[in-house]
Design a protein around this motif. Structure first.
Motif, PDB file in Angstrom:
ATOM      1  N   ILE A 100      60.314  -7.526  22.392  1.00 25.50           N
ATOM      2  CA  ILE A 100      60.760  -7.612  21.005  1.00 25.50           C
ATOM      3  C   ILE A 100      62.126  -6.933  20.908  1.00 25.50           C
ATOM      4  CG2 ILE A 100      60.295  -6.912  18.628  1.00 25.50           C
ATOM      5  CD1 ILE A 100      57.298  -7.124  19.369  1.00 25.50           C
ATOM      6  N   THR A 101      63.132  -7.705  20.486  1.00 26.04           N
ATOM      7  CA  THR A 101      64.490  -7.176  20.418  1.00 26.04           C
ATOM      8  C   THR A 101      64.997  -7.026  18.992  1.00 26.04           C
ATOM      9  OG1 THR A 101      65.419  -9.394  20.607  1.00 26.04           O
ATOM     10  CG2 THR A 101      65.163  -8.150  22.654  1.00 26.04           C
ATOM     11  N   ASN A 102      64.391  -7.759  18.074  1.00 29.12           N
ATOM     12  CA  ASN A 102      64.901  -7.799  16.712  1.00 29.12           C
ATOM     13  C   ASN A 102      64.000  -6.996  15.781  1.00 29.12           C
ATOM     14  OD1 ASN A 102      66.024  -8.483  14.273  1.00 29.12           O
ATOM     15  ND2 ASN A 102      66.308 -10.638  14.832  1.00 29.12           N
ATOM     16  N   LEU A 103      64.559  -5.989  15.149  1.00 23.86           N
ATOM     17  CA  LEU A 103      63.795  -5.141  14.236  1.00 23.86           C
ATOM     18  C   LEU A 103      63.217  -5.931  13.061  1.00 23.86           C
ATOM     19  CD1 LEU A 103      62.880  -2.255  13.815  1.00 23.86           C
ATOM     20  CD2 LEU A 103      65.002  -1.815  12.579  1.00 23.86           C
ATOM     21  N   SER A 104      63.811  -7.062  12.741  1.00 22.50           N
ATOM     22  CA  SER A 104      63.296  -7.869  11.624  1.00 22.50           C
ATOM     23  C   SER A 104      61.895  -8.422  11.914  1.00 22.50           C
ATOM     24  CB  SER A 104      64.259  -9.010  11.300  1.00 22.50           C
ATOM     25  OG  SER A 104      64.298  -9.949  12.345  1.00 22.50           O
ATOM     26  N   GLU A 105      61.491  -8.476  13.172  1.00 19.94           N
ATOM     27  CA  GLU A 105      60.125  -8.910  13.498  1.00 19.94           C
ATOM     28  C   GLU A 105      59.094  -7.974  12.878  1.00 19.94           C
ATOM     29  OE1 GLU A 105      58.995 -11.763  14.959  1.00 19.94           O
ATOM     30  OE2 GLU A 105      61.095 -12.342  14.899  1.00 19.94           O
ATOM     31  N   VAL A 106      59.450  -6.708  12.749  1.00 17.09           N
ATOM     32  CA  VAL A 106      58.543  -5.728  12.150  1.00 17.09           C
ATOM     33  C   VAL A 106      58.265  -6.088  10.691  1.00 17.09           C
ATOM     34  CG1 VAL A 106      58.222  -3.273  11.621  1.00 17.09           C
ATOM     35  CG2 VAL A 106      59.368  -3.961  13.732  1.00 17.09           C
ATOM     36  N   ASP A 107      59.227  -6.710  10.021  1.00 22.03           N
ATOM     37  CA  ASP A 107      59.035  -7.135   8.631  1.00 22.03           C
ATOM     38  C   ASP A 107      57.861  -8.103   8.486  1.00 22.03           C
ATOM     39  OD1 ASP A 107      61.175  -5.599   7.855  1.00 22.03           O
ATOM     40  OD2 ASP A 107      62.591  -7.278   7.811  1.00 22.03           O
ATOM     41  N   PHE A 120      55.368  -0.021  19.679  1.00 22.98           N
ATOM     42  CA  PHE A 120      56.470  -0.829  20.189  1.00 22.98           C
ATOM     43  C   PHE A 120      57.138  -0.117  21.375  1.00 22.98           C
ATOM     44  CE2 PHE A 120      56.592  -2.541  15.758  1.00 22.98           C
ATOM     45  CZ  PHE A 120      56.402  -3.875  16.079  1.00 22.98           C
ATOM     46  N   ASN A 123      60.002  -1.586  24.193  1.00 22.09           N
ATOM     47  CA  ASN A 123      60.531  -2.864  23.727  1.00 22.09           C
ATOM     48  C   ASN A 123      62.023  -2.631  23.480  1.00 22.09           C
ATOM     49  OD1 ASN A 123      58.444  -5.164  22.819  1.00 22.09           O
ATOM     50  ND2 ASN A 123      57.472  -3.145  22.698  1.00 22.09           N
ATOM     51  N   ILE A 125      64.132  -3.045  21.237  1.00 22.81           N
ATOM     52  CA  ILE A 125      64.458  -3.287  19.829  1.00 22.81           C
ATOM     53  C   ILE A 125      65.824  -2.697  19.495  1.00 22.81           C
ATOM     54  CG2 ILE A 125      63.791  -2.793  17.441  1.00 22.81           C
ATOM     55  CD1 ILE A 125      60.898  -2.757  18.384  1.00 22.81           C
ATOM     56  N   ILE A 126      66.640  -3.524  18.839  1.00 19.46           N
ATOM     57  CA  ILE A 126      67.987  -3.096  18.443  1.00 19.46           C
ATOM     58  C   ILE A 126      67.989  -2.830  16.952  1.00 19.46           C
ATOM     59  CG2 ILE A 126      70.386  -3.803  18.266  1.00 19.46           C
ATOM     60  CD1 ILE A 126      69.869  -5.536  20.747  1.00 19.46           C
TER      61      ILE A 126
END
Length: 126
Positions: A100-107, A120, A123, A125-126
């Motif tokens: 998982i690289t995109n913090l928006s996935e947490v949304d 996480f 991962n 995550i940026i």
């Protein structure tokens, strides 16, 4: 790679874990995608998909019993925006060692109101 078929579920090892929860062990089967989980008929509290090749956490029917998803050591990059509807009692989601690289996935987890444990770790995550 092993497709997740009714036969795979039939041969998976069900057990009572140390927390007295019904758990289905689907570890290390090189499963590329979550599919056909409806054949379990919502009989388990925990699904253990550790050490597979899953890229997306999606494609669940509505499971009211399932409270824990173990997905460490996969290739997860995406989380379903409807996960809270599919798994309304999700309490624990372990995504250690994924992609998982995109913090928006947490949304996409915002509707998971019963979620108390989330990992996480490792991962990018940026």
């Amino acid at each position: 790679m092993v497709r997740l078929t009714a036969d795979v579920f039939a041969h998976a090892v069900p057990r009572m874990n140390c927390c007295q929860e019904r758990e289905l062990d689907l570890r290390g089967l090189k499963i590329p995608a979550i599919e056909n989980v409806g054949v379990t008929q919502d009989q388990f509290d925990v699904l253990d998909f550790t050490d597979n090749e899953i890229k997306r956490v999606d494609n669940f029917p509505t499971f009211k019993r399932l409270s824990t998803l173990l997905l460490s050591n996969n290739h997860v990059t995406r989380l379903s925006p409807t996960l809270s509807e599919q798994l309304p009692n999700l309490d624990c989601l372990i995504l250690t060692n994924n992609k998982i690289t995109n913090l928006s996935e947490v949304d996409n987890l915002i509707g998971c109101t019963k979620l108390t444990m989330l990992s996480f770790v490792n991962n990018p995550i940026i």
